[in-house]
Write a protein that holds these residues in place. Structure first.
Motif, mmCIF file in Angstrom:
data_model
loop_
_atom_site.group_PDB
_atom_site.id
_atom_site.type_symbol
_atom_site.label_atom_id
_atom_site.label_comp_id
_atom_site.label_asym_id
_atom_site.label_seq_id
_atom_site.Cartn_x
_atom_site.Cartn_y
_atom_site.Cartn_z
ATOM 1 N N GLU A 14 10.703 -10.628 2.486
ATOM 2 C CA GLU A 14 9.392 -10.313 3.040
ATOM 3 C C GLU A 14 9.338 -8.825 3.342
ATOM 4 O OE1 GLU A 14 8.621 -12.734 6.411
ATOM 5 O OE2 GLU A 14 8.779 -14.636 5.309
ATOM 6 N N SER A 15 8.178 -8.241 3.082
ATOM 7 C CA SER A 15 8.028 -6.799 3.293
ATOM 8 C C SER A 15 7.919 -6.446 4.774
ATOM 9 C CB SER A 15 6.797 -6.283 2.549
ATOM 10 O OG SER A 15 5.606 -6.813 3.124
ATOM 11 N N GLY A 16 7.382 -7.362 5.560
ATOM 12 C CA GLY A 16 7.171 -7.081 6.965
ATOM 13 C C GLY A 16 5.973 -6.196 7.245
ATOM 14 N N LEU A 17 5.188 -5.911 6.209
ATOM 15 C CA LEU A 17 4.017 -5.046 6.360
ATOM 16 C C LEU A 17 2.763 -5.881 6.592
ATOM 17 C CD1 LEU A 17 4.667 -2.552 3.410
ATOM 18 C CD2 LEU A 17 5.121 -2.170 5.840
ATOM 19 N N PRO A 18 1.794 -5.357 7.340
ATOM 20 C CA PRO A 18 0.520 -6.073 7.480
ATOM 21 C C PRO A 18 -0.217 -6.132 6.152
ATOM 22 C CG PRO A 18 0.381 -3.865 8.439
ATOM 23 C CD PRO A 18 1.823 -4.095 8.103
ATOM 24 N N LEU A 19 -1.137 -7.095 6.037
ATOM 25 C CA LEU A 19 -1.845 -7.305 4.778
ATOM 26 C C LEU A 19 -2.581 -6.058 4.316
ATOM 27 C CD1 LEU A 19 -2.810 -9.140 2.495
ATOM 28 C CD2 LEU A 19 -4.675 -9.909 3.995
ATOM 29 N N TRP A 20 -3.247 -5.340 5.243
ATOM 30 C CA TRP A 20 -4.019 -4.169 4.844
ATOM 31 C C TRP A 20 -3.124 -3.096 4.242
ATOM 32 C CZ3 TRP A 20 -3.118 0.754 6.539
ATOM 33 C CH2 TRP A 20 -2.353 0.901 7.714
ATOM 34 N N ARG A 21 -1.887 -2.994 4.785
ATOM 35 C CA ARG A 21 -0.945 -2.008 4.257
ATOM 36 C C ARG A 21 -0.472 -2.401 2.855
ATOM 37 N NH1 ARG A 21 0.516 3.210 4.145
ATOM 38 N NH2 ARG A 21 2.753 3.470 3.820
ATOM 39 N N GLU A 22 -0.217 -3.692 2.650
ATOM 40 C CA GLU A 22 0.195 -4.165 1.327
ATOM 41 C C GLU A 22 -0.914 -3.943 0.299
ATOM 42 O OE1 GLU A 22 1.336 -8.222 1.757
ATOM 43 O OE2 GLU A 22 3.303 -7.751 2.595
ATOM 44 N N LEU A 23 -2.171 -4.193 0.720
ATOM 45 C CA LEU A 23 -3.296 -3.972 -0.191
ATOM 46 C C LEU A 23 -3.428 -2.494 -0.549
ATOM 47 C CD1 LEU A 23 -5.973 -6.361 1.363
ATOM 48 C CD2 LEU A 23 -4.810 -6.636 -0.830
ATOM 49 N N TRP A 24 -3.222 -1.631 0.438
ATOM 50 C CA TRP A 24 -3.308 -0.199 0.195
ATOM 51 C C TRP A 24 -2.239 0.251 -0.796
ATOM 52 C CZ3 TRP A 24 -5.635 4.256 0.017
ATOM 53 C CH2 TRP A 24 -4.888 5.437 -0.023
#
Length: 271
Positions: free
Chosen positions: A123-133
């Motif tokens: 798991e990346s541990g990043l929030p969804l908005w960050r992954e989308l960016w």
């Protein structure tokens, strides 16, 4: 040459995985269907107004006699549509993955858990908005690279014989590489592998990438096929990403066996 067959095998295994997991397959179709509608509208517009665009952009041919004017502009219109089709194949995956980020992330995680010896998924541990960016930014970079290749192949298409034989083959191979990058990015981004490192991984195993991506690129040229192959392509790319990262795969969890990672498998720290 062994890697060429291995890459194709991953493509088939991904399709078999989603065939055995009908719910994941059904959900994975949604982003592709939405993207298909958008691209179909764009290609229809290109077919309807492409000739007008070519006429507007070639005023020097206005005074040409018949049939040379019609043949010249007709050829350019056909090439323009072919270029649009090539770019749609290259960008379809990027746009579909961007629209369907949550869907394909979930699918990729389930594949990882299914074949992982301990049943877990990175798991990346990043929030969804960050992954989308990150996904959108990297996809734009790949699309720009693909566009440069598209323009080059477009120009080479004017060379007699070569432009009608060799260039289309090169186009499929190049498109296959970029498709594979986009598809493996779903799994590799969860492992916090940056774009530069992903490209290094793929370039180190070009024949593996071509074996996976070239048949997929050729299949994507057939209308509607991309929509139905996308879920399986994401699943297969996840399996291939595990080999690229040198991760162990539990063969008992998945039908058949997967080739083990070679001694030259890369990790982010080793790039």
């Amino acid at each position: 040459m062994r890697d060429l067959g291995t890459g194709f095998r991953y493509l088939l295994k991904g399709q078999r995985w989603v065939a055995r997991h009908g719910k994941q397959y059904g959900v994975g179709l949604i982003p592709g269907l939405l993207t298909l509608v958008l691209y179909a509208a764009a290609l229809v517009g290109l077919a309807l107004w492409g000739e007008d665009f070519v006429s507007w952009s070639t005023p020097f041919a206005d005074d040409w006699s018949s049939p040379w004017q019609g043949l010249f502009r007709g050829f350019l219109t056909a090439v323009l549509f072919a270029l649009g089709l090539l770019l749609s194949v290259v960008t379809f995956t990027a746009v579909t993955l961007l629209i369907g980020q949550p869907f394909y992330e979930n699918l990729s995680e389930k594949v990882d858990r299914d074949v992982s010896p301990d049943g877990t998924a990175p798991e990346s541990g990043l929030p969804l908005w960050r992954e989308l960016w990150i996904s959108g930014r990297d996809s734009l970079r790949i699309v720009l690279r693909a566009a440069v290749w598209g323009v080059l192949l477009f120009a080479l298409g004017f060379i007699p014989v070569v432009g009608q034989t060799v260039v289309p083959v090169i186009g499929v191979v190049v498109t296959g590489f970029f498709l594979t990058e986009e598809l493996t990015a779903v799994a590799l981004q969860r492992r916090r592998v940056e774009l530069r490192d992903r490209l290094t991984l793929l370039r180190a195993r070009k024949t593996l990438v071509w074996g996976f991506g070239a048949p997929l690129a050729a299949a994507f040229l057939v209308p509607f096929v991309a929509v139905f192959l996308m879920p399986g392509a994401v699943a297969g790319a996840t399996l291939m990403a595990r080999e690229l990262m040198g991760e162990e795969t539990e063969e008992g969890r998945d039908e058949g066996s997967l080739p083990s990672a070679g001694p030259d498998a890369f990790s982010p720290s080793g790039v």
